[in-house]
Design a protein around this motif. Structure first.
Motif, PDB file in Angstrom:
ATOM      1  N   ALA A  61       0.833  -1.206   0.000  1.00 52.96           N
ATOM      2  CA  ALA A  61       0.000   0.000   0.000  1.00 52.96           C
ATOM      3  C   ALA A  61       0.868   1.258   0.000  1.00 52.96           C
ATOM      4  CB  ALA A  61      -0.913  -0.004   1.225  1.00 52.96           C
ATOM      5  N   ALA A  62       1.980   1.233   0.738  1.00 56.48           N
ATOM      6  CA  ALA A  62       2.889   2.386   0.774  1.00 56.48           C
ATOM      7  C   ALA A  62       3.514   2.616  -0.601  1.00 56.48           C
ATOM      8  CB  ALA A  62       3.959   2.165   1.826  1.00 56.48           C
ATOM      9  N   GLN A  63       3.839   1.543  -1.299  1.00 60.78           N
ATOM     10  CA  GLN A  63       4.419   1.693  -2.639  1.00 60.78           C
ATOM     11  C   GLN A  63       3.407   2.272  -3.623  1.00 60.78           C
ATOM     12  OE1 GLN A  63       5.758  -2.415  -2.995  1.00 60.78           O
ATOM     13  NE2 GLN A  63       7.905  -1.747  -2.934  1.00 60.78           N
ATOM     14  N   LEU A  64       2.135   1.851  -3.476  1.00 67.12           N
ATOM     15  CA  LEU A  64       1.091   2.414  -4.343  1.00 67.12           C
ATOM     16  C   LEU A  64       0.890   3.899  -4.071  1.00 67.12           C
ATOM     17  CD1 LEU A  64      -1.594  -0.455  -4.261  1.00 67.12           C
ATOM     18  CD2 LEU A  64      -0.175   0.239  -6.200  1.00 67.12           C
ATOM     19  N   LEU A  65       0.899   4.278  -2.791  1.00 64.51           N
ATOM     20  CA  LEU A  65       0.780   5.690  -2.443  1.00 64.51           C
ATOM     21  C   LEU A  65       1.950   6.499  -3.007  1.00 64.51           C
ATOM     22  CD1 LEU A  65      -0.419   5.524   1.288  1.00 64.51           C
ATOM     23  CD2 LEU A  65      -1.681   6.512  -0.641  1.00 64.51           C
ATOM     24  N   GLU A  66       3.121   5.907  -2.943  1.00 68.80           N
ATOM     25  CA  GLU A  66       4.315   6.584  -3.461  1.00 68.80           C
ATOM     26  C   GLU A  66       4.194   6.809  -4.963  1.00 68.80           C
ATOM     27  OE1 GLU A  66       8.807   6.083  -2.079  1.00 68.80           O
ATOM     28  OE2 GLU A  66       8.183   4.451  -3.375  1.00 68.80           O
ATOM     29  N   ARG A  67       3.582   5.833  -5.633  1.00 66.08           N
ATOM     30  CA  ARG A  67       3.397   5.967  -7.090  1.00 66.08           C
ATOM     31  C   ARG A  67       2.333   7.023  -7.415  1.00 66.08           C
ATOM     32  NH1 ARG A  67       1.582   0.611  -9.428  1.00 66.08           N
ATOM     33  NH2 ARG A  67       3.491  -0.042  -8.348  1.00 66.08           N
ATOM     34  N   PRO A  69       3.818  11.258  -6.123  1.00 67.18           N
ATOM     35  CA  PRO A  69       5.279  11.260  -6.269  1.00 67.18           C
ATOM     36  C   PRO A  69       5.961  12.509  -5.714  1.00 67.18           C
ATOM     37  CG  PRO A  69       4.220  11.815  -8.351  1.00 67.18           C
ATOM     38  CD  PRO A  69       3.116  11.500  -7.404  1.00 67.18           C
ATOM     39  N   ASP A  70       5.181  13.484  -5.213  1.00 70.30           N
ATOM     40  CA  ASP A  70       5.822  14.709  -4.711  1.00 70.30           C
ATOM     41  C   ASP A  70       6.655  14.385  -3.469  1.00 70.30           C
ATOM     42  OD1 ASP A  70       3.936  15.622  -2.182  1.00 70.30           O
ATOM     43  OD2 ASP A  70       2.856  14.493  -3.747  1.00 70.30           O
ATOM     44  N   SER A  71       7.616  15.217  -3.170  1.00 65.51           N
ATOM     45  CA  SER A  71       8.605  14.942  -2.125  1.00 65.51           C
ATOM     46  C   SER A  71       7.985  14.857  -0.737  1.00 65.51           C
ATOM     47  CB  SER A  71       9.685  16.026  -2.142  1.00 65.51           C
ATOM     48  OG  SER A  71       9.105  17.305  -1.929  1.00 65.51           O
ATOM     49  N   GLU A  72       6.922  15.653  -0.453  1.00 62.17           N
ATOM     50  CA  GLU A  72       6.341  15.656   0.886  1.00 62.17           C
ATOM     51  C   GLU A  72       5.719  14.299   1.223  1.00 62.17           C
ATOM     52  OE1 GLU A  72       2.789  17.868   3.422  1.00 62.17           O
ATOM     53  OE2 GLU A  72       3.441  18.691   1.477  1.00 62.17           O
ATOM     54  N   HIS A  73       4.907  13.762   0.322  1.00 65.79           N
ATOM     55  CA  HIS A  73       4.293  12.452   0.550  1.00 65.79           C
ATOM     56  C   HIS A  73       5.329  11.331   0.452  1.00 65.79           C
ATOM     57  CE1 HIS A  73       0.624  14.808  -0.342  1.00 65.79           C
ATOM     58  NE2 HIS A  73       0.042  13.951   0.493  1.00 65.79           N
ATOM     59  N   ARG A  74       6.288  11.507  -0.393  1.00 61.73           N
ATOM     60  CA  ARG A  74       7.321  10.474  -0.576  1.00 61.73           C
ATOM     61  C   ARG A  74       8.101  10.248   0.726  1.00 61.73           C
ATOM     62  NH1 ARG A  74       9.699   8.232  -5.028  1.00 61.73           N
ATOM     63  NH2 ARG A  74      11.778   7.380  -4.722  1.00 61.73           N
ATOM     64  N   GLU A  75       8.306  11.300   1.483  1.00 61.29           N
ATOM     65  CA  GLU A  75       9.025  11.172   2.758  1.00 61.29           C
ATOM     66  C   GLU A  75       8.254  10.256   3.706  1.00 61.29           C
ATOM     67  OE1 GLU A  75      10.358  13.965   6.543  1.00 61.29           O
ATOM     68  OE2 GLU A  75       9.797  14.899   4.628  1.00 61.29           O
ATOM     69  N   TYR A  76       6.922  10.416   3.763  1.00 57.38           N
ATOM     70  CA  TYR A  76       6.107   9.585   4.650  1.00 57.38           C
ATOM     71  C   TYR A  76       6.088   8.120   4.196  1.00 57.38           C
ATOM     72  CZ  TYR A  76       4.407  14.098   6.361  1.00 57.38           C
ATOM     73  OH  TYR A  76       4.320  15.359   6.890  1.00 57.38           O
ATOM     74  N   THR A  77       5.927   7.917   2.885  1.00 54.29           N
ATOM     75  CA  THR A  77       5.887   6.532   2.393  1.00 54.29           C
ATOM     76  C   THR A  77       7.229   5.842   2.577  1.00 54.29           C
ATOM     77  OG1 THR A  77       6.342   7.337   0.143  1.00 54.29           O
ATOM     78  CG2 THR A  77       4.028   6.939   0.739  1.00 54.29           C
ATOM     79  N   ARG A  78       8.318   6.591   2.461  1.00 49.07           N
ATOM     80  CA  ARG A  78       9.647   6.015   2.683  1.00 49.07           C
ATOM     81  C   ARG A  78       9.792   5.543   4.139  1.00 49.07           C
ATOM     82  NH1 ARG A  78      12.553   3.779  -0.818  1.00 49.07           N
ATOM     83  NH2 ARG A  78      10.418   3.251  -1.399  1.00 49.07           N
ATOM     84  N   VAL A  79       9.267   6.347   5.080  1.00 51.22           N
ATOM     85  CA  VAL A  79       9.312   5.953   6.495  1.00 51.22           C
ATOM     86  C   VAL A  79       8.531   4.661   6.708  1.00 51.22           C
ATOM     87  CG1 VAL A  79       8.544   6.572   8.829  1.00 51.22           C
ATOM     88  CG2 VAL A  79       9.670   8.282   7.395  1.00 51.22           C
ATOM     89  N   ILE A  80       7.332   4.571   6.100  1.00 55.73           N
ATOM     90  CA  ILE A  80       6.514   3.355   6.243  1.00 55.73           C
ATOM     91  C   ILE A  80       7.255   2.145   5.690  1.00 55.73           C
ATOM     92  CG2 ILE A  80       4.384   2.212   5.493  1.00 55.73           C
ATOM     93  CD1 ILE A  80       3.076   5.007   5.423  1.00 55.73           C
TER      94      ILE A  80
END
Length: 360
Positions: free
Chosen positions: A157-163, A166-177
């Motif tokens: 689910a985190a990878q789908l959100l990252e896709r 793709p902006d940097s703000e959301h990407r930081e959260y998905t990377r943590v997950i």
């Protein structure tokens, strides 16, 4: 089928085959005979013992001389249950002792039968430890599989959100997950233990010990000293070299952390004959001792150290010792621990007979 005649030495051979220590004394309490088990239990040779006063030949019986003299005078025997016998500098042994009046030719004497209980108590303790370890591993295995499934879903689910974002703000959260899920996956995999089939071949236990010593010594400060006391007669065992290295390394690293930068770690190897591990008697066993002079393990913790997630260090995971116990168990062996302030000894027992190498 024709049976071979029984030799004149048969009675002595039968006595030597008993697991009970048998000693006969004459009227003056001098040793007349002693069987092989008595030699092993009391650490004395029959060549030295025969003809000597029992109080001099077998120091563990010295405090009980007056009781033996009374039995001789009265012509009556006695039985002592769970009697503690000790010699200065040695660990006490727990025995059942039976003393019976004996006729020796035209004279009289005493027959002493001593059944060591430590072995039976240790076998029961080993069997309980192995059963607890197996139950614990089965529980962890089931829990780990239950945990891994939702972790995979969270990561996906985190990878789908990252896709999708793709902006940097959301990407930081998905990377943590994703990082935290991967960390938990790694912890679960470690809880499950090694997942590859052991690659068993002849292994020299001293090569394993030296490899581990060099690894730990390379990261140890000058205040940590290593002592080696190896028995060069120990033959190769059939095992997985990498798994044995991991098992020993976990214990040596624990010892290294226990001395806290200033202390001594001793590595010893010995052979034990006719030794029982978890109810199975082996002709020959290698005993590897890893001893440190650190503060010791509290008595309240000593029975729990092989359980997963049990640790005395804030930064510890509590997985090293359970994994070592599991790896040694797959080789038909067992790890035991004795500890007091200034001396903690982990003893690894590994069978050297071929049937142990055939175990999965």
């Amino acid at each position: 089928m024709k049976l071979a005649p029984i030799s004149r030495n048969a009675p002595a051979q039968i006595l030597d085959g008993l697991t009970t220590a048998v000693i006969s004394l004459d009227a003056n309490l001098r040793v007349v005979s002693i069987n092989s088990t008595a030699e092993t239990v009391f650490g004395v040779s029959r060549r030295y013992a025969i003809g000597e006063l029992v109080s001099q030949a077998i120091l563990q019986l010295q405090p009980h001389t007056s009781r033996l003299q009374e039995a001789m005078r009265a012509g009556t025997g006695f039985v002592e249950r769970e009697l503690q016998l000790r010699k200065a500098g040695d660990e006490p042994i727990t025995v059942d002792c039976t003393v019976t009046p004996l006729t020796l030719g035209r004279g009289v004497g005493l027959l002493i039968e001593i059944l060591p209980l430590d072995r039976h108590m240790r076998i029961s303790r080993d069997e309980l430890l192995l059963a607890q370890q197996e139950a614990s591993r089965e529980l962890i295995r089931n829990l780990a599989h239950e945990i891994k499934n939702p972790l995979g879903g969270i990561r996906g689910a985190a990878q789908l959100l990252e896709r999708d974002f793709p902006d940097s703000e959301h990407r930081e959260y998905t990377r943590v997950i994703i990082r935290e899920v991967d960390r938990l996956q790694n912890l679960v995999n470690r809880l499950l233990g090694p997942n590859r089939v052991p690659q068993k071949a002849p292994v020299n236990v001293h090569e394993v010990l030296e490899h581990v010593r060099q690894l730990v010594e390379a990261e140890a400060p000058e205040g940590v000293r290593f002592l080696r006391d190896y028995d060069p007669s120990i033959p190769d065992l059939i095992g997985d070299r990498e798994q044995l290295i991991q098992a020993v390394l976990n214990i040596v690293r624990n010892a290294f952390q226990a001395v806290d930068g200033d202390g001594c770690i001793a590595l010893r190897s010995r052979t034990r004959r006719q030794y029982t591990i978890g109810g199975t008697r082996h002709r020959l066993v290698a005993q590897i001792d890893i001893e440190d002079d650190g503060p010791g393990i509290p008595p309240s913790m000593i029975d729990k150290i092989f359980y997963p997630m049990v640790t005395m260090r804030p930064e510890g995971t509590g997985l090293g010792l359970p994994i070592s116990q599991y790896l040694v168990h797959t080789h038909g062996g067992l790890i035991e621990c004795k500890s007091r302030p200034g001396s903690t000894v982990f003893s690894i027992f590994l069978p050297l007979d071929k049937r142990a190498g055939a175990m999965a």
